[in-house]
Design a protein around this motif. Structure first.
Motif, PDB file in Angstrom:
ATOM      1  N   LYS A  44       0.774  -1.271  -0.165  1.00  0.00           N
ATOM      2  CA  LYS A  44       0.011  -0.177  -0.024  1.00  0.00           C
ATOM      3  C   LYS A  44       1.106   1.168   0.340  1.00  0.00           C
ATOM      4  O   LYS A  44       0.847   2.205  -0.879  1.00  0.00           O
ATOM      5  N   THR A  45       1.893   1.375   1.030  1.00  0.00           N
ATOM      6  CA  THR A  45       2.563   2.512   0.937  1.00  0.00           C
ATOM      7  C   THR A  45       3.440   2.712  -0.356  1.00  0.00           C
ATOM      8  O   THR A  45       3.646   3.952  -0.846  1.00  0.00           O
ATOM      9  N   THR A  46       4.108   1.366  -0.692  1.00  0.00           N
ATOM     10  CA  THR A  46       4.661   1.471  -1.936  1.00  0.00           C
ATOM     11  C   THR A  46       3.837   2.103  -3.194  1.00  0.00           C
ATOM     12  O   THR A  46       4.293   2.988  -3.947  1.00  0.00           O
ATOM     13  N   LEU A  47       2.673   1.627  -3.358  1.00  0.00           N
ATOM     14  CA  LEU A  47       1.783   2.312  -4.350  1.00  0.00           C
ATOM     15  C   LEU A  47       1.557   3.615  -4.378  1.00  0.00           C
ATOM     16  O   LEU A  47       1.637   4.431  -5.090  1.00  0.00           O
ATOM     17  N   LEU A  48       1.074   4.079  -2.827  1.00  0.00           N
ATOM     18  CA  LEU A  48       0.962   5.467  -2.620  1.00  0.00           C
ATOM     19  C   LEU A  48       2.061   6.630  -2.996  1.00  0.00           C
ATOM     20  O   LEU A  48       2.094   7.286  -3.865  1.00  0.00           O
ATOM     21  N   GLY A  49       3.277   5.935  -2.548  1.00  0.00           N
ATOM     22  CA  GLY A  49       4.603   6.675  -3.177  1.00  0.00           C
ATOM     23  C   GLY A  49       4.582   6.865  -4.486  1.00  0.00           C
ATOM     24  O   GLY A  49       5.354   7.834  -5.021  1.00  0.00           O
ATOM     25  N   GLY A  53       4.515  10.423  -6.874  1.00  0.00           N
ATOM     26  CA  GLY A  53       5.657  10.700  -7.585  1.00  0.00           C
ATOM     27  C   GLY A  53       6.839  10.698  -6.382  1.00  0.00           C
ATOM     28  O   GLY A  53       7.801  11.655  -6.967  1.00  0.00           O
ATOM     29  N   LEU A  54       6.804  10.067  -5.271  1.00  0.00           N
ATOM     30  CA  LEU A  54       8.041  10.055  -4.307  1.00  0.00           C
ATOM     31  C   LEU A  54       8.870   9.077  -4.711  1.00  0.00           C
ATOM     32  O   LEU A  54      10.054   9.297  -4.468  1.00  0.00           O
ATOM     33  N   ASP A  55       8.447   8.163  -5.748  1.00  0.00           N
ATOM     34  CA  ASP A  55       9.376   7.233  -6.178  1.00  0.00           C
ATOM     35  C   ASP A  55       8.797   6.815  -7.703  1.00  0.00           C
ATOM     36  O   ASP A  55       7.849   7.155  -8.011  1.00  0.00           O
ATOM     37  N   ARG A  56       9.652   5.921  -8.183  1.00  0.00           N
ATOM     38  CA  ARG A  56       9.393   5.633  -9.655  1.00  0.00           C
ATOM     39  C   ARG A  56       8.941   4.189  -9.814  1.00  0.00           C
ATOM     40  O   ARG A  56       9.894   3.358  -9.273  1.00  0.00           O
ATOM     41  N   PRO A  57       8.299   3.754 -10.676  1.00  0.00           N
ATOM     42  CA  PRO A  57       7.937   2.224 -10.980  1.00  0.00           C
ATOM     43  C   PRO A  57       9.119   1.691 -11.547  1.00  0.00           C
ATOM     44  O   PRO A  57       9.862   2.289 -12.425  1.00  0.00           O
ATOM     45  N   THR A  58       9.420   0.461 -11.438  1.00  0.00           N
ATOM     46  CA  THR A  58      10.458  -0.492 -12.144  1.00  0.00           C
ATOM     47  C   THR A  58       9.884  -0.440 -13.705  1.00  0.00           C
ATOM     48  O   THR A  58      10.623  -0.518 -14.653  1.00  0.00           O
ATOM     49  N   SER A  59       8.467  -0.774 -13.715  1.00  0.00           N
ATOM     50  CA  SER A  59       8.065  -0.747 -15.014  1.00  0.00           C
ATOM     51  C   SER A  59       6.359  -0.342 -15.074  1.00  0.00           C
ATOM     52  O   SER A  59       6.101  -0.401 -13.937  1.00  0.00           O
ATOM     53  N   GLY A  60       5.801   0.115 -16.280  1.00  0.00           N
ATOM     54  CA  GLY A  60       4.545   0.522 -16.138  1.00  0.00           C
ATOM     55  C   GLY A  60       4.439   2.183 -15.955  1.00  0.00           C
ATOM     56  O   GLY A  60       5.366   2.865 -15.997  1.00  0.00           O
ATOM     57  N   ASP A  75      13.864  16.026  -9.729  1.00  0.00           N
ATOM     58  CA  ASP A  75      13.729  17.401  -9.747  1.00  0.00           C
ATOM     59  C   ASP A  75      12.685  17.798  -9.918  1.00  0.00           C
ATOM     60  O   ASP A  75      11.586  18.455  -9.661  1.00  0.00           O
ATOM     61  N   ALA A  76      11.992  17.083 -11.357  1.00  0.00           N
ATOM     62  CA  ALA A  76      10.831  17.437 -11.704  1.00  0.00           C
ATOM     63  C   ALA A  76       9.390  17.020 -11.152  1.00  0.00           C
ATOM     64  O   ALA A  76       8.534  17.575 -10.836  1.00  0.00           O
ATOM     65  N   ARG A  77       9.929  15.568 -10.508  1.00  0.00           N
ATOM     66  CA  ARG A  77       8.795  15.287  -9.579  1.00  0.00           C
ATOM     67  C   ARG A  77       8.830  16.044  -8.268  1.00  0.00           C
ATOM     68  O   ARG A  77       7.528  16.382  -7.998  1.00  0.00           O
ATOM     69  N   ALA A  78       9.779  16.385  -7.822  1.00  0.00           N
ATOM     70  CA  ALA A  78       9.883  17.231  -6.545  1.00  0.00           C
ATOM     71  C   ALA A  78       8.981  18.767  -7.057  1.00  0.00           C
ATOM     72  O   ALA A  78       8.152  19.224  -6.175  1.00  0.00           O
ATOM     73  N   ARG A  79       9.303  19.139  -8.212  1.00  0.00           N
ATOM     74  CA  ARG A  79       8.395  20.458  -8.628  1.00  0.00           C
ATOM     75  C   ARG A  79       7.048  20.071  -8.661  1.00  0.00           C
ATOM     76  O   ARG A  79       6.239  20.842  -8.139  1.00  0.00           O
TER      77      ARG A  79
END
Ligand code: ADP
Ligand code: MG
Length: 224
Positions: A44-49, A53-60, A75-79
């Motif tokens: 759940k936490t992984t999906l929310l992240g 945009g706190l993290d990036r998927p391995t694929s998809g 940087d773009a995600r942080a913005r």
């Protein structure tokens, strides 16, 4: 508003790897309130992240408000987060060296083109008042109870008027009555600001308030 398409997340683990999300597909409409439920460790936490945009998927692919989050850099995600995303955590995550009012000011200072010094201060004061803590502005997190800290973090989460709010077990560290108060406040603020809300919870009463419930089991989305 949010589309996750075939989202897989794999972490390196010892010699091999551990896939914690398998081809997850989820769509959240603007102004929807979606609850994500599922056992501990189900992702759940992984999906929310990934959705935030706190993290990036391995694929998809993950699209938030028309922006592809899986292809842009940190940087773009942080913005994007500073402009459009609010987050409420189970463990509050207030900055311990800042007072309540200073914590609420953080997203205002990070968001582009908002207010200036006096505007930040008055907006932060207004929000603290809205969450019932106008007399606690100069207190540090350690001087506040858990429920008060979570109310400060609600004020912080809504400060820059995000289009999407993510909440990860926001009542998980609170007793039942305090948690219920936080949820009432969250729903009121959400109603007023017309924010899209994606909330992870163990609490089935809380999940039942959502427009829609989705369930994760061992990294796979199953219908609730
Ligand atoms: P939940 O929020 O549903 O309890 P999580 O998303 O936190 O689940 O975790 C899902 C799985 O992914 C767990 O098995 C957890 O140990 C693993 N995990 C989470 N983050 C990491 C990481 N950074 N590195 C390796 N494994 C992780
Ligand atoms: Mg979790």
């Amino acid at each position: 508003m949010i589309v996750a398409d075939g989202v897989t997340k794999t972490y390196p683990s010892g010699a091999g790897s551990l896939t914690v999300l398998h081809e997850v597909h989820l769509e959240v409409e603007e102004r929807d309130f979606v609850a994500i439920v599922g056992p501990s460790g189900s992702g759940k936490t992984t999906l929310l992240g990934l959705l935030a945009g706190l993290d990036r998927p391995t694929s998809g692919r993950v699209t938030l408000d028309g922006v592809r989050l899986d292809t842009i850099d940190e940087d773009a995600r942080a913005r994007l987060r500073s402009e459009r995303v609010g987050f409420v955590f189970q463990t509050f995550q207030l900055l311990p060296t800042l007072t309540a009012i200073e914590n609420v000011r953080v997203p205002l200072e990070l968001a582009p083109g908002t207010g200036g010094e006096s505007g930040f201060e008055s907006r932060a004061r207004e929000l603290l008042e809205r969450v019932g803590l106008s007399d606690r502005g100069d207190h540090y997190p350690v001087q506040l109870s858990g429920g008060e800290q979570q109310r400060v973090s609600l004020a912080r989460a809504f400060a820059h008027e995000p289009t999407v709010l993510f909440a990860d077990e926001p009542t998980g560290n609170l007793d039942r009555d305090t948690g219920a108060g936080v949820i009432d406040l969250l729903r009121e603020l959400n109603e007023e600001a017309q924010t899209t809300l994606v909330l992870v919870t163990h609490d089935l009463d809380l999940a039942a308030m959502a427009d829609r419930i989705v369930r994760l089991e061992a990294g796979r989305l199953v219908s609730a």
